[in-house]
Structure formats: C-alpha cells, structure tokens
Write a protein that holds these residues in place. Sequence first.
Motif, PDB file in Angstrom:
ATOM      1  N   PRO A 163      -5.242  -0.805   9.804  1.00  0.00           N
ATOM      2  CA  PRO A 163      -5.660  -1.528  11.012  1.00  0.00           C
ATOM      3  C   PRO A 163      -4.998  -0.958  12.256  1.00  0.00           C
ATOM      4  N   GLY A 164      -5.620  -1.250  13.406  1.00  0.00           N
ATOM      5  CA  GLY A 164      -5.035  -0.845  14.672  1.00  0.00           C
ATOM      6  C   GLY A 164      -5.411   0.546  15.118  1.00  0.00           C
ATOM      7  N   ALA A 165      -6.294   1.227  14.408  1.00  0.00           N
ATOM      8  CA  ALA A 165      -6.703   2.587  14.768  1.00  0.00           C
ATOM      9  C   ALA A 165      -8.153   2.794  14.362  1.00  0.00           C
ATOM     10  N   VAL A 166      -8.827   3.689  15.081  1.00  0.00           N
ATOM     11  CA  VAL A 166     -10.171   4.100  14.696  1.00  0.00           C
ATOM     12  C   VAL A 166     -10.040   5.282  13.741  1.00  0.00           C
ATOM     13  N   THR A 167     -10.508   5.110  12.521  1.00  0.00           N
ATOM     14  CA  THR A 167     -10.445   6.165  11.512  1.00  0.00           C
ATOM     15  C   THR A 167     -11.818   6.783  11.358  1.00  0.00           C
TER      16      THR A 167
ATOM     17  N   MET B  97      -6.826  -3.867   5.650  1.00  0.00           N
ATOM     18  CA  MET B  97      -6.731  -2.456   5.296  1.00  0.00           C
ATOM     19  C   MET B  97      -7.667  -2.151   4.127  1.00  0.00           C
ATOM     20  N   ILE B  98      -8.271  -0.972   4.184  1.00  0.00           N
ATOM     21  CA  ILE B  98      -9.121  -0.493   3.092  1.00  0.00           C
ATOM     22  C   ILE B  98      -8.307   0.518   2.283  1.00  0.00           C
ATOM     23  N   GLU B  99      -8.310   0.380   0.973  1.00  0.00           N
ATOM     24  CA  GLU B  99      -7.574   1.311   0.132  1.00  0.00           C
ATOM     25  C   GLU B  99      -8.432   1.742  -1.045  1.00  0.00           C
ATOM     26  N   ALA B 100      -8.587   3.053  -1.200  1.00  0.00           N
ATOM     27  CA  ALA B 100      -9.296   3.633  -2.346  1.00  0.00           C
ATOM     28  C   ALA B 100      -8.290   4.379  -3.207  1.00  0.00           C
ATOM     29  N   VAL B 101      -8.380   4.175  -4.525  1.00  0.00           N
ATOM     30  CA  VAL B 101      -7.460   4.825  -5.467  1.00  0.00           C
ATOM     31  C   VAL B 101      -8.274   5.445  -6.594  1.00  0.00           C
ATOM     32  N   GLY B 102      -8.265   6.776  -6.676  1.00  0.00           N
ATOM     33  CA  GLY B 102      -8.968   7.475  -7.752  1.00  0.00           C
ATOM     34  C   GLY B 102     -10.440   7.176  -7.812  1.00  0.00           C
TER      35      GLY B 102
ATOM     36  N   ALA C 289      -7.862  -1.772  19.071  1.00  0.00           N
ATOM     37  CA  ALA C 289      -6.737  -2.254  19.876  1.00  0.00           C
ATOM     38  C   ALA C 289      -6.438  -3.724  19.591  1.00  0.00           C
ATOM     39  N   GLU C 290      -7.435  -4.452  19.111  1.00  0.00           N
ATOM     40  CA  GLU C 290      -7.236  -5.864  18.744  1.00  0.00           C
ATOM     41  C   GLU C 290      -6.595  -6.012  17.368  1.00  0.00           C
ATOM     42  N   GLY C 291      -6.299  -4.882  16.704  1.00  0.00           N
ATOM     43  CA  GLY C 291      -5.651  -4.918  15.397  1.00  0.00           C
ATOM     44  C   GLY C 291      -6.605  -4.899  14.228  1.00  0.00           C
ATOM     45  N   ARG C 292      -7.868  -4.611  14.469  1.00  0.00           N
ATOM     46  CA  ARG C 292      -8.844  -4.577  13.379  1.00  0.00           C
ATOM     47  C   ARG C 292      -8.835  -3.194  12.692  1.00  0.00           C
ATOM     48  N   THR C 293      -9.371  -3.169  11.485  1.00  0.00           N
ATOM     49  CA  THR C 293      -9.551  -1.923  10.753  1.00  0.00           C
ATOM     50  C   THR C 293     -10.940  -1.408  11.063  1.00  0.00           C
TER      51      THR C 293
END
Length: 352
Positions: free
Chosen positions: A26-30, A1-6, A175-179
């Motif tokens: 993960p698991g979705a195309v964003t 997972m990618i997370e950006a904060v401020g 679908a393979e669970g990647r981010t």
Amino acid sequence: MIEAVGLTKRYGAKTAVHNLSFQVRPGAVTGFLGPNGSGKSTTMRMILGLDMPTSGRVTIGGHPYHKLPNAPRQVGALLDAKAVHGGRSARMHLLSLAQLAGIPARRVDEVLGVVGLQDVARKRSKGFSLGMGQRLGIAAALLGDPAVLLFDEPVNGLDPEGILWVRNLMKRLAAEGRTVFVSSHLMSEMALTADHLIVIGRGQLLADMSVKDFISANSADFARVRAPEPESRDKLTAALVEAGAQVLPEPDGALRVTGLTLPRISDIAHDADIRLWELSPHQASLEEAYMRMTQTAVDYRSTADRRHGFQAPPPGLPPTGPVPPNWGEAYPALPGEQPNPYTTQRDSKDVR
C-alpha cells in the motif's frame, strides 16, 4: 497488500504463469509490465479469484479473494471495460453492483461525478465510446471505496485530458494509503505514474524494484556526439576509443559514447581539432530499459517485408535497397549496464 507466492497456472500443456512471487504494498502505485502473452491478465484474474492457480497462492490482506468478507467493498478492479450490459444506463449498471454489495445508492452518483459521467448517467452504455467505457469501469472499481485497486490498461481509449486525470487519480489513491496495481503497455505513462515495477516475461518474474532502480539496472547513461563530416566522425571515434571510451554509431550519424564525461569528450575533440555539432547527455527512459529487459521474452516479432523494394520508386526518388538483415535488432549491450539479478538464461522448453 497483495502477495503472490509460487503462483503457477497451467492450461493443459501450456504454462501461462510459472512460480511467480511478489508483493504489492500500500501507499504506492505499482506498475505491472510485460509483453503480450506474458501472463499479466492471468495473474490479475487469479488475484481476483476468477481463475484458480494450478499451484501456489495469492492473497489480499492475508486472505484469498473468495474468503474476503464483502470483497467488493475491499477490492475494486477494472479488467474489461466492455463487461457491461449495453441496454443498461451507466447509473443502472453501477446501482445493480451497489445493491449486490450493500453499498448505499448515493455512492453511485458520487463515483459518476468522480469519473465525469454525471451528464450521461442515464444513457445506455452501448452508445459509449471506448474512453467513456473506461471511465465507467473505473467508477465500478471505486464504488465500494476499497483499500485495494487493480486496473488493467486503465487509459486505453482515453484522450490526453483523460490520461492525465487517470494518472492523478492513481497517485491520489496511493497517497491515501491504498494498494494500487496497474497493468499497462504505455511506458511513458508508467514512467510518470508508477513508483514501483513488477515485470514478467513468459509467465516468470523478471524484475521487482523501483522505477529508478529498474532504469539504472537495465541501461547506461551516455553522451550523444555529432561531428559534421564522416571523416571527422571517424577521427573523433579513434580519439575517443584511445582515451578509453566505448563508442557506438547511432542510426542518424551521431555517436553514442560511454566511459567519459562530457567535458572530457569536449577536450578530446578540441585537441583533435574536430568541430562538434552536438554534445549532449542522454539518460535512458523507462521504455528503453523495458525493451532491453524483455527483448528475449517477446513471443511475437515482426520480420522484414520480402516485397520491400520490389516496386519501382516514384519518379525523382532514388531506388530503395533491401532491408538489412539485422533490421530491428536494436539495443546492443552497453558498457556500464548493471547485471539484473532477475535475468537468467532459461531453456525455452521450461515455459510453453
């Protein structure tokens, strides 16, 4: 997972990204959307450690990119398809990347097959078309079989078959669970590919929601109604407004009607003895919703050509008048639109 904060990035007096917070799961195309100059590329560069934030942080799997062990095997990215030494063949380019990351050489031939470049693997990349360069960049991103993938305009230069291939590839990777984090200006493609959207404008977050919720929050469904003559159109407009509808004229002479169902509109036209040429439902597209959301966050706007109409028209054609002053001001506010929690009135001095 990618997370950006401020997440904030300033270049001298210019703020490219301001207090940006989001998660890419993960698991979705964003999809990552925003006008030119909105800070998308800067954000992606900060995710990959190519630019350091002025303040805030961004992590991948809980760690900054530069602290990931063997990062190329955990994160793959395509930011610039032209970032290839033109004298190297496609295979040698990928082989050098594989050796640096400790990836087996057999993986090079595997990804060349995945992107369809196996027949030109030994040709120098300087002779590649833009689409071939995109495929090579995608191959480099897939080289380490990473769990996190970032793509900046991955379909740029591809033909329709290539675009379909990229779309299916993104969906399969998710679908393979990647981010999977994809930046693109092609709204029609994002509508078919993305599950979730992150939209920014002038470096600030505008929306973080599913595609379906984004369209619903920034548009209103309506009915298109067309009558044959201007007189009957005016009569129909008055009858619909009296029944509680909101009516807006369309450029092609049709009417955009909200607040009434199609059967009710048909009954009103029948009671008023008005013949209809068209009565059809319309559901807003991602492009329409995106344009409404970002219309105040666009830095570059075209203006009417002042020379328009100065030259005489060809013989047999009527003269053209000046462009009306409100040309280009599409997307009036529609009744029924839901307020978006991310849209606020901002002082233009806040972000430069």
